[in-house]
Design a protein around this motif. Structure first.
Motif, PDB file in Angstrom:
ATOM      1  N   ALA A  42     104.746  55.098 -18.478  1.00 14.22           N
ATOM      2  CA  ALA A  42     104.944  56.321 -18.004  1.00 14.22           C
ATOM      3  C   ALA A  42     106.001  57.364 -18.923  1.00 14.22           C
ATOM      4  O   ALA A  42     106.067  58.382 -18.802  1.00 14.22           O
ATOM      5  CB  ALA A  42     105.477  56.513 -16.661  1.00 14.22           C
ATOM      6  N   GLY A  43     106.855  56.529 -19.631  1.00  8.14           N
ATOM      7  CA  GLY A  43     107.893  57.266 -20.550  1.00  8.14           C
ATOM      8  C   GLY A  43     109.206  56.965 -20.014  1.00  8.14           C
ATOM      9  O   GLY A  43     110.017  58.069 -20.394  1.00  8.14           O
ATOM     10  N   VAL A  44     109.345  56.527 -18.976  1.00  5.62           N
ATOM     11  CA  VAL A  44     110.887  56.142 -18.376  1.00  5.62           C
ATOM     12  C   VAL A  44     111.856  55.972 -19.568  1.00  5.62           C
ATOM     13  O   VAL A  44     111.612  54.930 -20.292  1.00  5.62           O
ATOM     14  CB  VAL A  44     110.816  55.315 -17.325  1.00  5.62           C
ATOM     15  CG1 VAL A  44     112.128  54.795 -16.963  1.00  5.62           C
ATOM     16  CG2 VAL A  44     110.026  55.758 -16.070  1.00  5.62           C
ATOM     17  N   ARG A  45     112.918  56.611 -19.622  1.00  7.06           N
ATOM     18  CA  ARG A  45     113.819  56.222 -20.935  1.00  7.06           C
ATOM     19  C   ARG A  45     114.571  55.190 -20.674  1.00  7.06           C
ATOM     20  O   ARG A  45     114.855  54.549 -21.619  1.00  7.06           O
ATOM     21  CB  ARG A  45     114.558  57.510 -20.977  1.00  7.06           C
ATOM     22  CG  ARG A  45     114.727  58.062 -22.524  1.00  7.06           C
ATOM     23  CD  ARG A  45     115.666  59.161 -22.597  1.00  7.06           C
ATOM     24  NE  ARG A  45     114.954  60.579 -21.916  1.00  7.06           N
ATOM     25  CZ  ARG A  45     115.708  61.455 -21.564  1.00  7.06           C
ATOM     26  NH1 ARG A  45     117.099  61.640 -21.930  1.00  7.06           N
ATOM     27  NH2 ARG A  45     115.045  62.475 -20.972  1.00  7.06           N
ATOM     28  N   GLU A  46     115.119  54.741 -19.524  1.00  7.21           N
ATOM     29  CA  GLU A  46     116.061  53.567 -19.361  1.00  7.21           C
ATOM     30  C   GLU A  46     115.525  52.836 -18.268  1.00  7.21           C
ATOM     31  O   GLU A  46     115.327  53.191 -17.013  1.00  7.21           O
ATOM     32  CB  GLU A  46     117.517  54.257 -18.962  1.00  7.21           C
ATOM     33  CG  GLU A  46     118.023  54.882 -20.005  1.00  7.21           C
ATOM     34  CD  GLU A  46     119.405  55.411 -19.647  1.00  7.21           C
ATOM     35  OE1 GLU A  46     119.865  56.433 -20.285  1.00  7.21           O
ATOM     36  OE2 GLU A  46     120.171  55.217 -18.504  1.00  7.21           O
ATOM     37  N   ILE A  47     115.428  51.653 -18.206  1.00  5.80           N
ATOM     38  CA  ILE A  47     114.998  50.491 -17.426  1.00  5.80           C
ATOM     39  C   ILE A  47     116.113  49.239 -17.142  1.00  5.80           C
ATOM     40  O   ILE A  47     116.274  48.741 -18.077  1.00  5.80           O
ATOM     41  CB  ILE A  47     113.693  50.087 -17.702  1.00  5.80           C
ATOM     42  CG1 ILE A  47     112.404  51.084 -17.912  1.00  5.80           C
ATOM     43  CG2 ILE A  47     113.297  48.874 -16.641  1.00  5.80           C
ATOM     44  CD1 ILE A  47     111.196  50.567 -18.120  1.00  5.80           C
ATOM     45  N   ALA A  48     116.590  49.538 -15.816  1.00  3.50           N
ATOM     46  CA  ALA A  48     117.573  48.676 -15.661  1.00  3.50           C
ATOM     47  C   ALA A  48     116.906  47.445 -14.630  1.00  3.50           C
ATOM     48  O   ALA A  48     116.456  47.979 -13.349  1.00  3.50           O
ATOM     49  CB  ALA A  48     118.883  49.184 -14.975  1.00  3.50           C
ATOM     50  N   LEU A  49     117.268  46.364 -15.013  1.00  4.48           N
ATOM     51  CA  LEU A  49     116.712  45.313 -13.986  1.00  4.48           C
ATOM     52  C   LEU A  49     117.883  44.546 -13.312  1.00  4.48           C
ATOM     53  O   LEU A  49     118.981  44.386 -13.727  1.00  4.48           O
ATOM     54  CB  LEU A  49     116.110  44.357 -14.800  1.00  4.48           C
ATOM     55  CG  LEU A  49     114.988  43.355 -14.150  1.00  4.48           C
ATOM     56  CD1 LEU A  49     113.962  42.979 -15.031  1.00  4.48           C
ATOM     57  CD2 LEU A  49     115.913  42.005 -14.036  1.00  4.48           C
ATOM     58  N   VAL A  50     117.782  44.293 -12.008  1.00  2.52           N
ATOM     59  CA  VAL A  50     118.868  43.545 -11.381  1.00  2.52           C
ATOM     60  C   VAL A  50     118.007  42.088 -10.747  1.00  2.52           C
ATOM     61  O   VAL A  50     116.979  42.380 -10.016  1.00  2.52           O
ATOM     62  CB  VAL A  50     119.450  44.305 -10.008  1.00  2.52           C
ATOM     63  CG1 VAL A  50     120.297  45.553 -10.822  1.00  2.52           C
ATOM     64  CG2 VAL A  50     118.433  44.761  -9.314  1.00  2.52           C
ATOM     65  N   THR A  51     118.863  41.005 -10.879  1.00  5.45           N
ATOM     66  CA  THR A  51     118.090  39.905 -10.335  1.00  5.45           C
ATOM     67  C   THR A  51     119.303  38.875  -9.969  1.00  5.45           C
ATOM     68  O   THR A  51     120.255  38.971 -10.816  1.00  5.45           O
ATOM     69  CB  THR A  51     117.146  39.131 -11.172  1.00  5.45           C
ATOM     70  OG1 THR A  51     116.329  38.298 -10.666  1.00  5.45           O
ATOM     71  CG2 THR A  51     117.992  38.867 -12.701  1.00  5.45           C
ATOM     72  N   ARG A 108     106.685  65.025 -15.782  1.00  2.77           N
ATOM     73  CA  ARG A 108     108.037  64.583 -16.604  1.00  2.77           C
ATOM     74  C   ARG A 108     108.387  63.203 -16.147  1.00  2.77           C
ATOM     75  O   ARG A 108     108.186  62.879 -14.957  1.00  2.77           O
ATOM     76  CB  ARG A 108     109.051  65.368 -15.920  1.00  2.77           C
ATOM     77  CG  ARG A 108     108.979  66.875 -16.586  1.00  2.77           C
ATOM     78  CD  ARG A 108     109.700  66.957 -18.125  1.00  2.77           C
ATOM     79  NE  ARG A 108     109.765  68.323 -18.415  1.00  2.77           N
ATOM     80  CZ  ARG A 108     108.826  69.158 -18.867  1.00  2.77           C
ATOM     81  NH1 ARG A 108     107.631  68.697 -19.034  1.00  2.77           N
ATOM     82  NH2 ARG A 108     109.191  70.549 -19.044  1.00  2.77           N
ATOM     83  N   PRO A 109     108.458  62.339 -17.015  1.00  7.08           N
ATOM     84  CA  PRO A 109     108.882  61.012 -16.837  1.00  7.08           C
ATOM     85  C   PRO A 109     110.248  60.851 -15.912  1.00  7.08           C
ATOM     86  O   PRO A 109     111.040  61.685 -16.113  1.00  7.08           O
ATOM     87  CB  PRO A 109     108.912  60.052 -18.086  1.00  7.08           C
ATOM     88  CG  PRO A 109     108.885  61.070 -19.158  1.00  7.08           C
ATOM     89  CD  PRO A 109     108.489  62.436 -18.551  1.00  7.08           C
ATOM     90  N   ILE A 110     110.304  59.948 -15.066  1.00  4.56           N
ATOM     91  CA  ILE A 110     111.717  59.803 -14.521  1.00  4.56           C
ATOM     92  C   ILE A 110     112.498  59.514 -15.655  1.00  4.56           C
ATOM     93  O   ILE A 110     112.108  58.339 -16.268  1.00  4.56           O
ATOM     94  CB  ILE A 110     111.458  58.920 -13.277  1.00  4.56           C
ATOM     95  CG1 ILE A 110     110.664  59.415 -11.901  1.00  4.56           C
ATOM     96  CG2 ILE A 110     112.994  58.489 -12.693  1.00  4.56           C
ATOM     97  CD1 ILE A 110     110.598  58.621 -10.805  1.00  4.56           C
ATOM     98  N   ARG A 111     113.864  59.678 -15.427  1.00  3.40           N
ATOM     99  CA  ARG A 111     114.711  59.244 -16.659  1.00  3.40           C
ATOM    100  C   ARG A 111     115.043  57.791 -16.472  1.00  3.40           C
ATOM    101  O   ARG A 111     115.112  57.303 -17.626  1.00  3.40           O
ATOM    102  CB  ARG A 111     116.015  60.158 -16.526  1.00  3.40           C
ATOM    103  CG  ARG A 111     116.619  60.328 -17.800  1.00  3.40           C
ATOM    104  CD  ARG A 111     118.003  60.975 -17.845  1.00  3.40           C
ATOM    105  NE  ARG A 111     118.960  60.532 -17.071  1.00  3.40           N
ATOM    106  CZ  ARG A 111     119.580  59.491 -17.304  1.00  3.40           C
ATOM    107  NH1 ARG A 111     119.788  58.981 -18.388  1.00  3.40           N
ATOM    108  NH2 ARG A 111     120.423  58.894 -16.438  1.00  3.40           N
TER     109      ARG A 111
END
Lengths: 418, 418
Positions: free
Chosen positions: B134-143, B104-107
């Motif tokens: 991998a199929g991760v539904r939400e990718i949040a980037l911090v910088t 299962r992908p991490i959400r």
């Protein structure tokens, strides 16, 4: 133990600070510090903490036949399950050369097996067998002395013999984790530490993470049972009680849309609990951490379970396979009333070391992948290397890394100005 | 920053203590604490830290064409590589029922991208693309904000657009890790945090580990080059310099049995370094952390490298494939002089997030498996359930867990006395 440590240090320390100090001392002074801390905290010390190798087989032979056979059946099922896990290196020849990832077993692994009120041979099997299947060369097990004798219980040593453990050290607590992580004069350091433990062991694992690998930070165990009217109340109750007897923090939760089942299970739990030996633990875990939740329907039960991300999930419903695909987060799914969670604790096949405390959101049960590493492999053909070189020079100059760009320029017919 | 934090707290704190305090404040007070800490440490704050979604594509369109194309080529190679990684659920029907493991992908995943002296778009691609594959539904980037402007560099945002990042927050340091781990009123918590950072970011990741998953604790970068007389000294020198320019703690090490090569590389390094912009960094990393080691033969070079477990290993020898199988520990193996490490930093295919500081002993490069979880699946057939039940009851009684044994007894025709 917390109070004892504070008195020993002569000042109030948080558990994390006490652990940090034990780790630092073992790191600096090796066996000498190990002997002091083991003496102070476990009332036991020795010139060498390692048991003679023949102690394992001898313990096995002292066990009753029934128990020996049970360990062997469990071990062979756990091994058969983990041998099926796909675990292969891969190589692609069509990405512009030879690229891929090589699988390499971790060389040396340490396993922590708690002492506590009862010895847990199942934890030995569930941790060591996946490691052995992965090809780990050296498996070192640490476990605290029993209160009555310096030796670990026969059943622990017998399980170690069956699982192919190479070395057993009679050592517990943060000092055992320190010895595994840093090594001492007599205990070679390991590459990864796995296995559950008390608060001090868990804090020590967290603090040595990075120096060695760890499998995760184990918390109290949890089971969610999703059941409908087709479930037998007595069986569901027995499964909830089995979960709740682990310790006072264990959580046993029934999610059901059926008020009838909820009522019957509640009564059966009360009735069955009366005849169980660990009633004091049950009284706390059932009241403080467990419960029955009436849901609108099974759909809502699944939604709640996914949000909770339980270590164990048991589906005791009319058509369980219909729901399996909707499960997003869980350590293990037990399908139907014949695949109850107790079987997973001992001999169903998968490791019973599963993610707790909602960590199934991001973590997996202990498995063969936990005992290997990947090495990425890059062997580009000349034309691809040239193309990738130009792209790399562009990106390197955008990142202000001129020496990177020049390493690419040297090999290229065309230079990217960035 | 260390001094600044100490002044702000009004008392001397270790970095770990300062990080613990920032984490606790963000956990308790959410966005309000986030705004305070971002203002204090990065000189910037906002009602919402999230960039409008269109900012990513707009930044992409502002980039020079060369750089846009380079990002796209790199992204497509990284994606192609990771799509090859085997990642499948498995089911066995011959272990006494239906057993297996579901992937299962991490959400939801958070990616930290450092600010620092130069923006690192490659880190965006190397972290986000394996997650997306991998199929991760939400990718949040911090910088973190740049010093000159509150906005991250265009090239970072453009890389985020290409990699399929869903949300970008302008936030750095321990406070960014806290926001990802615990969530705030405006930033939903993530399930796992990946990506490199400075000391404070690394300490914060270590402290939130368990609340969320993390990819590992990144340290200074390392390259080992094993070379023989067939290597070109100028190329080897350029590769060592590319490695050494990363930062003052970077390690660039040549292992060679050839005194001639060693001598020529030494001279070439000195000559090439004169014309490079990051000479001050080079002066430190080359002198303090790097070097040339003359080995007896290539066999000894391999042995040394395996003990060091480098992040990157480059084989520049006559018959490199002969040696690949002897490599036990490394993040990546670069085979031959055309597959130099700089290509791996940008566009060869594998993620450049690789284990440092000897952690290749137990850890892998960032890969698709880092973004999924396994769920063990247990559905035993009735006969196997009965057999496993008896074995489980025996083991449960040996562990003193009577409620476990009774859950098995209920379903069994035969009871194990233990």
């Amino acid at each position: 133990m917390r109070e004892r440590i504070q008195v020993l240090f002569g000042e109030p320390l948080t558990p994390a600070q006490a652990v940090a100090r034990i780790l630092a001392e073992v790191r600096e002074r090796g066996d000498a510090a190990l002997r002091q801390w083991s003496q102070r905290l476990d009332g036991w010390s020795a010139e060498s903490f390692r048991l003679p190798p023949e102690a394992l087989q001898n313990a096995f032979e002292r066990l009753p036949v029934d128990l020996r056979q049970a360990l062997q059946v469990a071990a062979s099922r756990i091994e058969a399950f983990h041998r099926r896990q796909p675990l292969t290196s891969w190589i692609a020849q069509d990405l512009g050369g030879t690229l891929g990832q090589l699988v390499r077993p971790i060389r040396r692994v340490g396993i922590y097996v708690p002492g506590g009120s009862a010895p847990l041979p199942s934890t030995v099997l569930m941790s060591a067998i996946p490691a052995r299947v992965a090809g780990v060369r050296e498996i070192a097990l640490v476990t605290p002395p029993q209160r009555e004798s310096a030796l670990p219980a026969d059943v622990i040593l017998a399980a170690a013999a069956i699982a192919g453990v190479d070395e057993v050290y009679v050592l517990g607590g943060a000092q055992a984790i320190a010895a595994l992580a840093y090594g001492t004069e007599t205990i070679p350091r390991v590459d990864k530490i796995v296995g559950p433990g008390n608060l001090f062991v868990t804090l020590a694992k967290q603090q040595v993470y990075g120096v060695v690998g760890i499998d995760g930070l184990a918390g109290p165990t949890e089971t969610v049972i999703i059941a409908d009217d087709t479930a037998r109340p007595e069986w569901v109750a027995a499964d909830l009680l089995a979960q709740a007897e682990h310790d006072v923090l264990a959580a046993a939760i029934l999610l059901t849309p059926s008020p009838t089942l909820a009522h019957q299970v509640q009564q059966a739990v009360a009735r069955q609990a009366e005849t169980l030996p660990r009633r004091e633990i049950l009284a706390l875990s059932l009241v403080e951490r467990s419960g029955i939740v009436l849901t609108r329907d099974l759909e809502e039960a699944i939604t709640l379970s996914n949000a909770y991300a339980p270590e164990h999930l048991n589906l005791v419903v009319a058509d369980p396979w219909r729901w399996v695909e909707k499960i997003e987060s869980a350590g293990g799914i037990f399908v139907g009333e014949r695949s109850y969670e107790v079987l997973g604790d001992y001999a169903a096949g998968p490791s019973h070391v599963m993610p707790t405390g909602g960590s199934a959101r991001f973590a997996s049960p202990l498995n063969v992948w936990d005992f290997v590493r990947l090495i990425s492999l890059v062997a580009l053909d000349p034309q691809t290397a040239e193309e990738v070189g130009r792209v790399s020079a562009c990106l390197a100059r955008a990142e202000g890394l001129e020496a990177h760009a020049r390493a690419a320029d040297l090999r290229s017919s065309e230079v990217c100005a960035g």
